[in-house]
Scaffold this motif. Structure first.
Motif, PDB file in Angstrom:
ATOM      1  N   MET A 168     101.029  35.855  96.275  1.00  0.00           N
ATOM      2  CA  MET A 168     101.212  34.442  95.920  1.00  0.00           C
ATOM      3  C   MET A 168     102.067  33.735  96.968  1.00  0.00           C
ATOM      4  O   MET A 168     101.789  32.609  97.372  1.00  0.00           O
ATOM      5  CB  MET A 168     101.828  34.305  94.534  1.00  0.00           C
ATOM      6  N   GLN A 169     103.102  34.437  97.423  1.00  0.00           N
ATOM      7  CA  GLN A 169     104.001  33.811  98.388  1.00  0.00           C
ATOM      8  C   GLN A 169     103.315  33.576  99.731  1.00  0.00           C
ATOM      9  O   GLN A 169     103.375  32.480 100.288  1.00  0.00           O
ATOM     10  CB  GLN A 169     105.234  34.703  98.574  1.00  0.00           C
ATOM     11  N   LEU A 170     102.640  34.605 100.240  1.00  0.00           N
ATOM     12  CA  LEU A 170     101.913  34.458 101.504  1.00  0.00           C
ATOM     13  C   LEU A 170     100.809  33.421 101.377  1.00  0.00           C
ATOM     14  O   LEU A 170     100.610  32.591 102.258  1.00  0.00           O
ATOM     15  CB  LEU A 170     101.281  35.794 101.903  1.00  0.00           C
ATOM     16  N   HIS A 171     100.102  33.497 100.268  1.00  0.00           N
ATOM     17  CA  HIS A 171      98.960  32.619 100.066  1.00  0.00           C
ATOM     18  C   HIS A 171      99.398  31.160 100.058  1.00  0.00           C
ATOM     19  O   HIS A 171      98.772  30.307 100.697  1.00  0.00           O
ATOM     20  CB  HIS A 171      98.268  32.981  98.742  1.00  0.00           C
ATOM     21  N   HIS A 172     100.496  30.879  99.376  1.00  0.00           N
ATOM     22  CA  HIS A 172     101.007  29.509  99.257  1.00  0.00           C
ATOM     23  C   HIS A 172     101.737  29.067 100.517  1.00  0.00           C
ATOM     24  O   HIS A 172     101.385  28.069 101.149  1.00  0.00           O
ATOM     25  CB  HIS A 172     101.939  29.440  98.036  1.00  0.00           C
ATOM     26  N   GLN A 173     102.736  29.835 100.938  1.00  0.00           N
ATOM     27  CA  GLN A 173     103.617  29.397 102.026  1.00  0.00           C
ATOM     28  C   GLN A 173     103.032  29.575 103.422  1.00  0.00           C
ATOM     29  O   GLN A 173     103.465  28.916 104.364  1.00  0.00           O
ATOM     30  CB  GLN A 173     104.934  30.163 101.963  1.00  0.00           C
ATOM     31  N   LYS A 174     102.088  30.482 103.576  1.00  0.00           N
ATOM     32  CA  LYS A 174     101.509  30.691 104.900  1.00  0.00           C
ATOM     33  C   LYS A 174     100.097  30.125 105.007  1.00  0.00           C
ATOM     34  O   LYS A 174      99.818  29.261 105.822  1.00  0.00           O
ATOM     35  CB  LYS A 174     101.499  32.192 105.242  1.00  0.00           C
ATOM     36  N   HIS A 175      99.204  30.601 104.166  1.00  0.00           N
ATOM     37  CA  HIS A 175      97.808  30.180 104.282  1.00  0.00           C
ATOM     38  C   HIS A 175      97.626  28.709 103.940  1.00  0.00           C
ATOM     39  O   HIS A 175      97.095  27.938 104.737  1.00  0.00           O
ATOM     40  CB  HIS A 175      96.914  31.063 103.408  1.00  0.00           C
ATOM     41  N   HIS A 176      98.062  28.321 102.736  1.00  0.00           N
ATOM     42  CA  HIS A 176      97.875  26.920 102.336  1.00  0.00           C
ATOM     43  C   HIS A 176      98.644  26.001 103.267  1.00  0.00           C
ATOM     44  O   HIS A 176      98.121  24.970 103.724  1.00  0.00           O
ATOM     45  CB  HIS A 176      98.320  26.719 100.875  1.00  0.00           C
ATOM     46  N   GLN A 177      99.858  26.375 103.601  1.00  0.00           N
ATOM     47  CA  GLN A 177     100.661  25.554 104.509  1.00  0.00           C
ATOM     48  C   GLN A 177      99.962  25.374 105.859  1.00  0.00           C
ATOM     49  O   GLN A 177      99.968  24.275 106.437  1.00  0.00           O
ATOM     50  CB  GLN A 177     102.055  26.173 104.712  1.00  0.00           C
ATOM     51  N   GLY A 204      88.132  27.280  90.280  1.00  0.00           N
ATOM     52  CA  GLY A 204      87.695  27.924  91.501  1.00  0.00           C
ATOM     53  C   GLY A 204      88.436  29.232  91.685  1.00  0.00           C
ATOM     54  O   GLY A 204      89.621  29.323  91.346  1.00  0.00           O
ATOM     55  N   ILE A 205      87.744  30.256  92.174  1.00  0.00           N
ATOM     56  CA  ILE A 205      88.409  31.512  92.473  1.00  0.00           C
ATOM     57  C   ILE A 205      88.230  31.810  93.959  1.00  0.00           C
ATOM     58  O   ILE A 205      87.105  31.853  94.473  1.00  0.00           O
ATOM     59  CB  ILE A 205      87.846  32.675  91.627  1.00  0.00           C
ATOM     60  N   ASP A 206      89.338  31.981  94.632  1.00  0.00           N
ATOM     61  CA  ASP A 206      89.354  32.261  96.064  1.00  0.00           C
ATOM     62  C   ASP A 206      88.923  33.720  96.265  1.00  0.00           C
ATOM     63  O   ASP A 206      89.561  34.635  95.723  1.00  0.00           O
ATOM     64  CB  ASP A 206      90.783  32.040  96.586  1.00  0.00           C
ATOM     65  N   VAL A 207      87.838  33.961  96.999  1.00  0.00           N
ATOM     66  CA  VAL A 207      87.447  35.344  97.288  1.00  0.00           C
ATOM     67  C   VAL A 207      87.581  35.688  98.769  1.00  0.00           C
ATOM     68  O   VAL A 207      87.001  36.663  99.245  1.00  0.00           O
ATOM     69  CB  VAL A 207      86.049  35.700  96.728  1.00  0.00           C
ATOM     70  N   TRP A 208      88.345  34.873  99.509  1.00  0.00           N
ATOM     71  CA  TRP A 208      88.752  35.298 100.852  1.00  0.00           C
ATOM     72  C   TRP A 208      89.571  36.577 100.662  1.00  0.00           C
ATOM     73  O   TRP A 208      90.293  36.742  99.679  1.00  0.00           O
ATOM     74  CB  TRP A 208      89.642  34.241 101.497  1.00  0.00           C
ATOM     75  N   GLU A 209      89.495  37.471 101.651  1.00  0.00           N
ATOM     76  CA  GLU A 209      90.231  38.734 101.534  1.00  0.00           C
ATOM     77  C   GLU A 209      91.737  38.518 101.388  1.00  0.00           C
ATOM     78  O   GLU A 209      92.422  39.283 100.703  1.00  0.00           O
ATOM     79  CB  GLU A 209      89.884  39.658 102.709  1.00  0.00           C
ATOM     80  N   HIS A 210      92.270  37.445 101.990  1.00  0.00           N
ATOM     81  CA  HIS A 210      93.716  37.242 101.894  1.00  0.00           C
ATOM     82  C   HIS A 210      94.159  36.998 100.446  1.00  0.00           C
ATOM     83  O   HIS A 210      95.324  37.168 100.131  1.00  0.00           O
ATOM     84  CB  HIS A 210      94.206  36.099 102.796  1.00  0.00           C
ATOM     85  N   ALA A 211      93.218  36.622  99.581  1.00  0.00           N
ATOM     86  CA  ALA A 211      93.561  36.321  98.190  1.00  0.00           C
ATOM     87  C   ALA A 211      93.844  37.577  97.376  1.00  0.00           C
ATOM     88  O   ALA A 211      94.430  37.494  96.301  1.00  0.00           O
ATOM     89  CB  ALA A 211      92.437  35.522  97.534  1.00  0.00           C
ATOM     90  N   TYR A 212      93.437  38.748  97.885  1.00  0.00           N
ATOM     91  CA  TYR A 212      93.561  39.950  97.054  1.00  0.00           C
ATOM     92  C   TYR A 212      93.844  41.236  97.823  1.00  0.00           C
ATOM     93  O   TYR A 212      94.209  42.250  97.236  1.00  0.00           O
ATOM     94  CB  TYR A 212      92.284  40.155  96.226  1.00  0.00           C
TER      95      TYR A 212
END
Lengths: 226, 234
Positions: B55-64, B193-201
């Motif tokens: 959750m932290q990487l996904h929010h603070q790195k990817h989304h950012q 929506g469900i993110d199925v990019w590999e970074h999501a899981y």
């Protein structure tokens, strides 16, 4: 570790009835090095998952799709024949690409990272200016790739020219041009680096050059341009 | 944690400026920047379905990163439009689609998730629950369908439960990379929506995407999906 060939048998197409004759199945090629041998550039955990899970799954699904194709051809079921092409392209492409990829990598002590000499080294200098420039451009293309895919150093065997290409998902290089031969490819799907590099794809790209098998790339080059 | 609005400001397009040759020049007025919306729950609040690390990487790195690159592309677009540089204007569309799409999609995604303690996983009641049973037969059938589509998606992308606001029909659809749902149909409104990019899981589930898809239902925010549905189908 000996490298087994990509396919056990070749796929033969019968002419008269459009049936796939003597359909054999593909199997996972062995790596010519241990899973941990590319550390610290690519972790053992990644190599193991990438080979035993991801590549194996492409092979399993490729074999399954080919079997279903066999049946569909026997029944002359064109909707199914056409519908299966997506699974064949994706999984067959995954098998092709990863089979090349394992040969594109080699441990440092086996020459990983040693720059190409001879004709490929000369071609790179001529066409890109220097190896550093080539590396920069490959990294830039790899970093900029949207979604999943591969970045390739390609040889156009007709024009005898090198180029950098990208392909999406598991599309093989040949989908970008039928004369293109892959000298090496770098997998930029997240599974190729995420456990180790997290979101920092650029660091993976920066480091992978330490284990690139230029000897193999040179062999492929010299085969096309003797 | 308070949830800040999606955009800090909106993007406004000004009226055209006319040249003497009756060619028009269009300028982007008051270009503001987008910023990362807060999550309405802690990073660890979705465990064990989705790890705090993800959750932290996904929010603070990817989304950012999508937001940063989106803002940059819009700035470059502004320059290109001002110069009448159509070549650059067109070339920038790829970066705008990818990064803008990434921002749109992830902003929706954070709202589609909620901790179990806040109702995560509780099936929808009301009109959405009824619509699901009508269109798909049952909630289980819908979950199966979405999970199957998500697992089968080649490469990176998203799987959606959407509402066609014209036909009032529910649809399950997928988009590639960061394409928003609207690219599949101008009338499609994303409910979930469900993110199925590999970074999501991947850090948690490795290559086993189906396990991620099996578990994510425990933290799906059906209350939010119902709100969106009821807004379109009052």
């Amino acid at each position: 570790m000996a490298l087994r060939s990509v396919s056990r048998k070749s796929l033969c197409l019968g002419l008269a009835v459009g049936q796939v004759r003597g359909l054999q199945s593909f199997s996972l090629p062995e790596l010519p090095y241990d899973y941990g041998a590319l550390e610290p550039v690519i972790s053992k955990e990644i190599m193991q998952l990438h080979h035993l899970k991801h590549h194996q799954t492409y092979i399993t699904n490729y074999n399954k799709a080919l079997e279903q194709l066999d049946e569909a051809l026997a029944k002359a079921d064109s909707p199914s024949i056409v519908q299966l092409q997506s699974a064949i392209k994706f999984n067959g492409g995954g098998h092709i690409n990863h089979s090349i990829f394992w040969k594109n990598l080699t441990p440092v002590r086996e020459g990983g990272g040693e720059p190409p000499k001879a004709s490929l080294g000369w071609a790179i200098d001529t066409q890109f200016g220097s190896l550093e420039v080539l590396i920069q451009r490959v990294n830039a293309e790899g970093a900029a790739l949207q979604g999943s895919g591969w970045v390739w150093l390609a040889l156009d065997k007709e024009l005898k020219k090198l180029s950098i290409q990208t392909t999406a998902n598991q599309d093989p290089l040949v989908t970008k041009g039928s004369a293109l031969v892959p000298l090496f490819g770098i997998d930029v799907w997240e599974h190729a680096y995420y456990l180790q590099y997290k979101n920092v794809k650029a660091d993976y790209l920066k480091n992978i050059w330490k284990v690139i098998n230029w000897k193999y790339a040179s062999e492929v080059y010299e085969k096309e341009i003797p | 944690m308070a949830f800040r609005p999606l955009l800090s400001r909106t993007l406004g397009l000004t009226q055209t400026l006319t040249h003497s040759h009756s060619h028009t020049l269009t300028q982007l007025r008051g270009l503001q920047t987008f910023s990362l919306p807060d999550l309405s729950y802690d990073y660890g609040a979705l465990e064990p379905a989705i790890s705090g690390e993800i959750m932290q990487l996904h929010h603070q790195k990817h989304h950012q990163a999508y937001i940063t690159n989106y803002n940059k592309a819009l700035e470059q677009l502004q320059d290109a439009v001002a110069k009448g540089d159509s070549s650059s204007v067109v070339k920038l569309q790829s970066a705008i689609k990818f990064n803008g799409g990434g921002h749109i999609n992830h902003s929706i995604f954070w709202k589609n998730l909620t901790p179990v303690s806040e109702g995560g996983g509780e099936p929808p009641h009301g009109s959405l629950g009824w619509a699901i049973d009508t269109h798909f037969g049952s909630m289980e059938a819908l979950v199966q369908k979405i999970s199957a589509e998500g697992a089968a998606l080649q490469g990176s992308g998203w799987v959606w439960l959407g509402l066609d606001k014209e036909s009032k029909k529910l649809v399950v659809d997928t988009t590639a990379n960061q394409d928003p749902l609207v690219t599949k149909g101008a009338n499609l409104v994303p409910l979930l929506g469900i993110d199925v990019w590999e970074h999501a899981y991947y850090l948690q589930y490795k290559n086993v995407r189906p396990d991620y898809l099996k578990n994510i239902w425990k933290v799906i925010n059906w209350k939010y999906a119902s709100q969106v549905y009821e807004k379109e189908c009052p």
